[in-house]
Design an enzyme around this catalytic site. Sequence first.
Site, PDB file in Angstrom:
ATOM      1  N   LEU A  66       1.749 -26.168   7.145  1.00 34.94           N
ATOM      2  CA  LEU A  66       2.259 -27.121   6.159  1.00 34.94           C
ATOM      3  C   LEU A  66       3.510 -27.815   6.689  1.00 34.94           C
ATOM      4  CD1 LEU A  66       1.688 -24.919   2.992  1.00 34.94           C
ATOM      5  CD2 LEU A  66       0.091 -26.451   4.161  1.00 34.94           C
ATOM      6  N   ARG A  67       3.969 -27.374   7.858  1.00 35.29           N
ATOM      7  CA  ARG A  67       5.031 -28.033   8.639  1.00 35.29           C
ATOM      8  C   ARG A  67       6.426 -27.895   8.061  1.00 35.29           C
ATOM      9  NH1 ARG A  67       2.278 -27.852  13.178  1.00 35.29           N
ATOM     10  NH2 ARG A  67       0.769 -29.527  13.487  1.00 35.29           N
ATOM     11  N   ASP A 308      -7.716 -24.488   9.696  1.00 31.25           N
ATOM     12  CA  ASP A 308      -6.803 -24.568  10.845  1.00 31.25           C
ATOM     13  C   ASP A 308      -6.039 -25.902  10.806  1.00 31.25           C
ATOM     14  OD1 ASP A 308      -5.496 -23.620  13.039  1.00 31.25           O
ATOM     15  OD2 ASP A 308      -6.989 -24.291  14.488  1.00 31.25           O
ATOM     16  N   HIS A 312      -0.338 -34.049  12.098  1.00 35.29           N
ATOM     17  CA  HIS A 312       0.598 -34.604  13.080  1.00 35.29           C
ATOM     18  C   HIS A 312       0.964 -36.031  12.706  1.00 35.29           C
ATOM     19  CE1 HIS A 312       0.575 -31.455  16.071  1.00 35.29           C
ATOM     20  NE2 HIS A 312      -0.742 -31.437  16.123  1.00 35.29           N
TER      21      HIS A 312
END
Lengths: 433, 323
Positions: A66-67, A308, A312
Amino acid sequence: MRRTLEIRGGRVIDPANRLDAITNVYIVGSKIAGIGTPPEGFKSRNVIDASGKVVCPGFVDLAARLREPGLEHKGSIASETRAAAASGITTLCVPPDTNPAIDAPPEVALIRRLAKRAGYAWVVSLGALTRGLDGEMLSDMGILKDAGVVGVSNAMRPIKSTMVLRRAMEYAATFKLPIHVYPLEPWLSERGSVHEGVVSTRLGLPGIPEAAETTEIARLLTLAEHTGCRVHFCRLSTRKGVKMIARAKADGLRVSADVAAHQLHLTETDIDGFNTYAHVMPPLRTTQDRDGLREGVADGTITCICSDHQPHEADAKLRPFMQTEPGISGLETLLPLTLSLVESGVLKMSQAISRLTAGPAQVLGTGVGSLEVGAVADLCVFDPEMDWRLTPEAMLSRGHNTPFMGLELRGQVCHTVHEGRISFARKPLLEEH
Amino acid sequence: MNLQLDDQGRLRHFLDIAGLPRDVLINIMDTAEKFSGVTEQAVKKVPLLRGKTIVNVFFENSTRTRTTFELAAKRLSADVLNLNISTSSASKGETLLDTLANLQAMHSDMFVVRHEDSGTAEFIARHVPPHVAVINAGDGRHAHPTQAMLDMFTIRRHKGSDFGRLRVAIVGDIMHSRVARSQIHALNTLLTGEVRVIAPRTLLPGNVREALGVHVFHRPEEGLRDVDVIIMLRLQKERMSGALLPSEHEYFQYWGLTQERLALAAPDAIVMHPGPINRGVEIDSVVADGDQSVILEQVTHGIAVRMAVMAMSMRSSGTEGAA
């Protein structure tokens, strides 16, 4: 009166309870109050017309980046859990390779708090297996467990010393924490970016041999037996790897395995023309490997299909192949990619749903992934026949990096219910008074 | 769609031998044949690319390749700019696309690109404006198509245009060699009778037979028998530290091209090498300087072949300079 919701006339499939019938689901507050028969005095305030649709537990995704914290230019917990809700997902498990890594209680708490504030899904964390994922010092696993992690992992970062790995597994077993491992032998996969084979040779890209996976699985299986640690194998990519896991399970070892949805469809030839959107880790392998993974999902060696998800920013893929960051923005294709295996006869519908619900829920052990009266109401309603096209405009994830962009997909989520609330609705609900 | 060809099948970019039809390769050699006349005249210039700007963008060090590209461009009367990026922008963190945008702002007509990563030339070709041509001067382990074409040109001059009756052996580090990959594609496209690679197992890439369409030998004593062309590859010193080979000494002992091994080939076999050569490592000095060696001719042919490729791709990219 309390909030109520009726999901009417759908094909209700709950693999955990071997349920597959056309019936109604009744929800009161945050809980399931009835399946088939409404609880006494039930009055529906809101109705989802599910006729012709499938109603099942909300999906449980074992691996989604989820960054947040640390890589917010790629996505945030709010942006990505919203995309998850639109994809029928109600529980997400995040690997510990955030920045900073999830190796102390504040990170675990931060992620939980941000997820709760967003309100789209449960977000559970894996803790770091080694401090800062350095592969050398053990993390405070006991403290991490008390802080709520569901397992420990070193994510994609290598543990080169087999002694450190052994001690980490023994220590994790002390706290009954399962470890989630990415089977890629660090020396054999060093510098590699794609499967070592026909395509890597043609394109002149450094390869990762099949043996990088099988060697590491062998090392881990041996240590799993030796230490008694429960091991979950993440993202299998080879046919031989699947066979090794199947044999270990037959021998009574407590191991489980998952596969990324894209790995069941793409192969090494998808990187032809240096297609950076097909740059993933582990790499896409041969047709035989893909078929071996499909067999593993069908025979139950692999009990979980995950997204997965790795969103980006556009620049991360706009570089020469080897300089691009691996990963696919995968939440929004998880269901259609899984359903296409039903259409092609690889899986039965109930198996497909099991790999997205009961299977991963069992690995997490957090009591989600099934439909029972009294359980928290996390559900998904989807139309298995609906065709739609994946476009940048249609995507909710901040990452638009996917090799499936522009393709026609079959199977679309109509509604997602999280804790009894509608967390996603493609069309407005019917209201009854 | 083939990125390298325009809608009339003419060369648009020159990135990779793979994907180019046989007639384009023959056309390159025929054109180079015409230009080789120019390079032998007293005044070695033609005005084909007058007023055009060609930028040599080298992200990786090179003397020989860059010099022959520069000379080729100058003989076509183009303006040439040499940029060595490894020491400037890349180290300042500028992205490749930003570097390119800056070069485009100078109104360049052609980029000649060398980069250490496979696929870079193709990546750049996908991101330049339609009037700009891109020529690959070597990308990672992937391709070095002008080197392959100058080698084909050299073979044709010595052995004639019927490649079908030729046996060609490439000896050495196939795994890391973009030259070998492009040579193999070119030889197969030109319907060469038999293409062999000879190397220890550690210097062969995975599935090489299937991926590239070659016959695989591990020892020169078997692989060199009756071949018409021997292409030796340069052995990099770092192969020793990567545990791919024990020593240069042992390599020469088992794979070095000596007079005795050369004698296994056809009596009129030619010996080639893309340079720079390591005497006493992959090739014995006696062979490198011997009658059968055409190594220096290859360098000369490099200029004519690069002129041909530049003139052909510039013509096709819609510019009017090619009269």
